[in-house]
Scaffold this active site. Structure first.
Site, PDB file in Angstrom:
ATOM      1  N   ASP A  56       0.805  -1.214   0.000  1.00  0.00           N
ATOM      2  CA  ASP A  56       0.000   0.000   0.000  1.00  0.00           C
ATOM      3  C   ASP A  56       0.844   1.272   0.000  1.00  0.00           C
ATOM      4  O   ASP A  56       2.018   1.263   0.382  1.00  0.00           O
ATOM      5  CB  ASP A  56      -0.892   0.042   1.248  1.00  0.00           C
ATOM      6  CG  ASP A  56      -2.078  -0.890   1.162  1.00  0.00           C
ATOM      7  OD1 ASP A  56      -2.110  -1.737   0.253  1.00  0.00           O
ATOM      8  OD2 ASP A  56      -2.968  -0.778   2.028  1.00  0.00           O
TER       9      ASP A  56
ATOM     10  N   HIS B 207       3.792  -2.251   3.005  1.00  0.00           N
ATOM     11  CA  HIS B 207       3.812  -0.911   2.423  1.00  0.00           C
ATOM     12  C   HIS B 207       5.106  -0.677   1.657  1.00  0.00           C
ATOM     13  O   HIS B 207       6.168  -1.145   2.071  1.00  0.00           O
ATOM     14  CB  HIS B 207       3.664   0.149   3.519  1.00  0.00           C
ATOM     15  CG  HIS B 207       2.387   0.038   4.294  1.00  0.00           C
ATOM     16  ND1 HIS B 207       2.213  -0.894   5.313  1.00  0.00           N
ATOM     17  CD2 HIS B 207       1.201   0.711   4.184  1.00  0.00           C
ATOM     18  CE1 HIS B 207       0.980  -0.768   5.797  1.00  0.00           C
ATOM     19  NE2 HIS B 207       0.354   0.184   5.136  1.00  0.00           N
TER      20      HIS B 207
END
Length: 280
Positions: A100, A245
């Site tokens: 992400d 991430h």
């Protein structure tokens, strides 16, 4: 205050909300129509997991964190009336890796290099603001077979936005992804794992399905490479979706952790793939 510091501070301020969202969105594989999961749509993977890695259910109920009223209103959980059915395709013990908040030219290329080395496909939920600055990274993702998903334009807490604002966050990001990849995104993920009916409805209107996660590496807290590796390996199992991430701060630990746990998961017999869409 630097951009990364602001981003980190915002995450810390919303840590409680994020934790609640992660608990409420702890997975995604059997979205039904409210009430109990539709057991006719749940098909747990058969067989015991590889030695050293625990079994996990391949079917989960998404119970979104939802809110009503103006900013600051109390958030409460309500059942979702309708949501898509998501199945993982692939053989054996299949897992999905998701990243992400990117893309980030400092970390995303390293993650793509590692995935390419092991011939693994993953999902990248990108923020439109960053994607517009680095469209070549989105193009590379698409060219190498990865799925590029929508993570809004500026990573806001969607529960506190109007429908018009939510649509703008999503649609602008869709446009950037289409320009870079040649097609519009088919998946979206709400920042902080915070969802409500408007988010689901607007995402569907834009042709996207919602995707949460089942294992949160919490790599954004920079707990150390070894801790991230342990969290992913301890949470590994059939049907698991891992949240990591590739932007939003120092992601060097995330890069190093992927280099460690990816070959170990493959050696343990896991198939790292991406999902296909299937509607009810």
């Amino acid at each position: 205050m630097q951009k990364d510091q602001l981003f980190t501070r915002r995450r810390m301020l919303l840590a409680g909300t994020a934790a609640a969202g992660a608990a409420g969105t702890a997975g995604l594989f059997a979205w039904g129509t409210g009430g109990e999961p539709d057991r006719t749509t749940v098909a747990p993977a058969a067989g015991a997991p590889p030695q050293g890695l625990p079994a996990k259910s391949s079917a989960y109920r998404l119970q979104p964190l939802t809110g009503h009223g103006p900013p600051g209103a109390v958030l409460r959980r309500v059942p979702v009336r309708r949501a898509p059915l998501l199945r993982i395709s692939g053989r054996g013990r299949t897992m999905v890796l998701t990243f992400d908040d990117g893309p980030d030219p400092g970390y995303t290329p390293d993650i793509l290099d590692t995935l390419a080395r092991y011939d693994v496909r993953a999902m990248f939920f990108v923020c439109g603001g960053l994607a517009a600055e680095h469209p070549h990274l989105l193009a590379r993702m698409a060219d190498e077979g990865h799925v590029v998903g929508n993570h809004t334009w500026s990573h806001p807490l969607l529960l506190r936005l109007s429908r018009r604002q939510i649509r703008s966050e999503m649609s602008r990001t869709c446009d950037v992804i289409e320009d870079a990849c040649g097609e519009r995104p088919r998946w979206f993920r709400a920042p902080y794992g915070a969802w409500n009916r408007a988010v689901f409805q607007l995402g569907a209107e834009l042709g996207m399905e919602a995707l949460a996660w089942t294992v949160d590496s919490l790599d954004w807290t920079t707990p150390g490479t070894r801790t991230i590796v342990d969290r992913v390996e301890n949470g590994a199992g059939p049907g698991v979706v891992v949240l990591s991430h590739d932007a939003g701060g120092d992601r060097s630990q995330s890069v190093r952790a992927l280099r460690e746990y990816l070959p170990q998961l493959l050696d343990a017999g896991y198939h790292l793939s991406v999902p296909r869409r299937q509607y009810l």
